[in-house]
Enzyme design. Structure first.
Site, mmCIF file in Angstrom:
data_model
loop_
_atom_site.group_PDB
_atom_site.id
_atom_site.type_symbol
_atom_site.label_atom_id
_atom_site.label_comp_id
_atom_site.label_asym_id
_atom_site.label_seq_id
_atom_site.Cartn_x
_atom_site.Cartn_y
_atom_site.Cartn_z
ATOM 1 N N LEU A 62 -7.687 2.110 9.209
ATOM 2 C CA LEU A 62 -6.644 2.104 8.194
ATOM 3 C C LEU A 62 -5.661 3.244 8.449
ATOM 4 O O LEU A 62 -6.068 4.344 8.807
ATOM 5 C CB LEU A 62 -7.247 2.275 6.797
ATOM 6 N N HIS A 63 -4.398 2.959 8.253
ATOM 7 C CA HIS A 63 -3.336 3.964 8.341
ATOM 8 C C HIS A 63 -2.681 3.987 6.965
ATOM 9 O O HIS A 63 -1.654 3.360 6.732
ATOM 10 C CB HIS A 63 -2.338 3.599 9.438
ATOM 11 N N LEU A 64 -3.302 4.680 6.032
ATOM 12 C CA LEU A 64 -2.882 4.623 4.641
ATOM 13 C C LEU A 64 -1.695 5.530 4.313
ATOM 14 O O LEU A 64 -0.865 5.180 3.478
ATOM 15 C CB LEU A 64 -4.058 4.963 3.733
#
Length: 156
Positions: free
Chosen positions: A95-97
Site C-alpha cells: 500500500l502507498h497510502l
C-alpha cells in the site's frame, strides 16, 4: 482459506499476485485459490498453468472478489477494486497510502476493524522469490487481535 488473485488493472502493471508455483503451494496446504481469467498473462502464464497448479479460474474480477476470503495483489487496489472489498475480507498487497488520501479513506471505511500495515523493515522478506508462500501466513497474522493492536487497528 479461499485466496483470490485478480488481474492487476493499474496502468503499466503486468505482474500478478501469485504465480502458479505459489498457487500449488497454497493448494498443497489445504487452501483454495481462485484466479481471474488472464491474470497471469502479463508474466507469460496462461490460465491452464493456474489450473494445473490447482486454482479455479473465474471469468471476472468481480467473481474473484466475491469468492475470496483474502485478495492477493501486487499493487494497491484501484477505486473500482476498493468498492469490491467487503468487511472481513483480507487484502494482502503493498500500500502507498501517504500520497493517496482517497485510497486511505476507502480502506478505512471498508476495514475499520482490521486495517494494519506491516512495517517496511519487516516486509522486505516479501520481495524474494518465495514470497508467495508467505501471503497466507501474513494474512493470518493480521487476523490475530494482538497483531491488529500492534499494527494500529481499532478492535471493536
Amino acid at each position: 482459506m479461499r485466496v483470490g488473485v485478480p488481474k492487476e488493472i493499474k496502468v503499466l502493471e503486468n505482474r500478478v499476485g501469485l504465480v502458479p508455483g505459489s498457487v500449488r503451494e497454497l493448494v498443497a496446504h489445504g487452501h483454495e485459490v481462485v484466479v481471474e481469467h488472464n491474470a497471469g498473462q502479463g508474466i507469460g502464464m496462461n490460465d491452464d498453468a493456474y489450473r494445473k497448479a490447482g486454482a479455479k479460474v473465474l471469468a471476472s474480477a468481480a467473481e474473484v472478489f466475491a469468492a475470496a476470503d483474502m485478495i492477493v495483489k501486487v499493487k494497491e487496489p484501484q477505486a473500482v477494486e476498493r468498492k469490491r472489498l467487503r468487511r472481513g475480507q483480507m487484502l494482502f498487497t503493498y500500500l502507498h497510502l501517504a500520497p493517496d488520501p482517497e485510497q486511505t479513506a476507502d480502506l478505512i471505511e471498508r476495514h475499520k476493524d482490521r486495517l494494519g500495515q506491516w512495517p517496511h523493515s519487516k516486509a522486505l522478506f516479501l520481495v524474494h522469490p518465495g514470497a508467495g508462500r508467505e501471503a497466507p501466513h501474513a494474512g493470518e497474522i493480521f487476523r490475530q487481535p494482538a497483531m491488529q493492536k500492534y499494527a494500529g487497528a481499532e478492535i471493536q
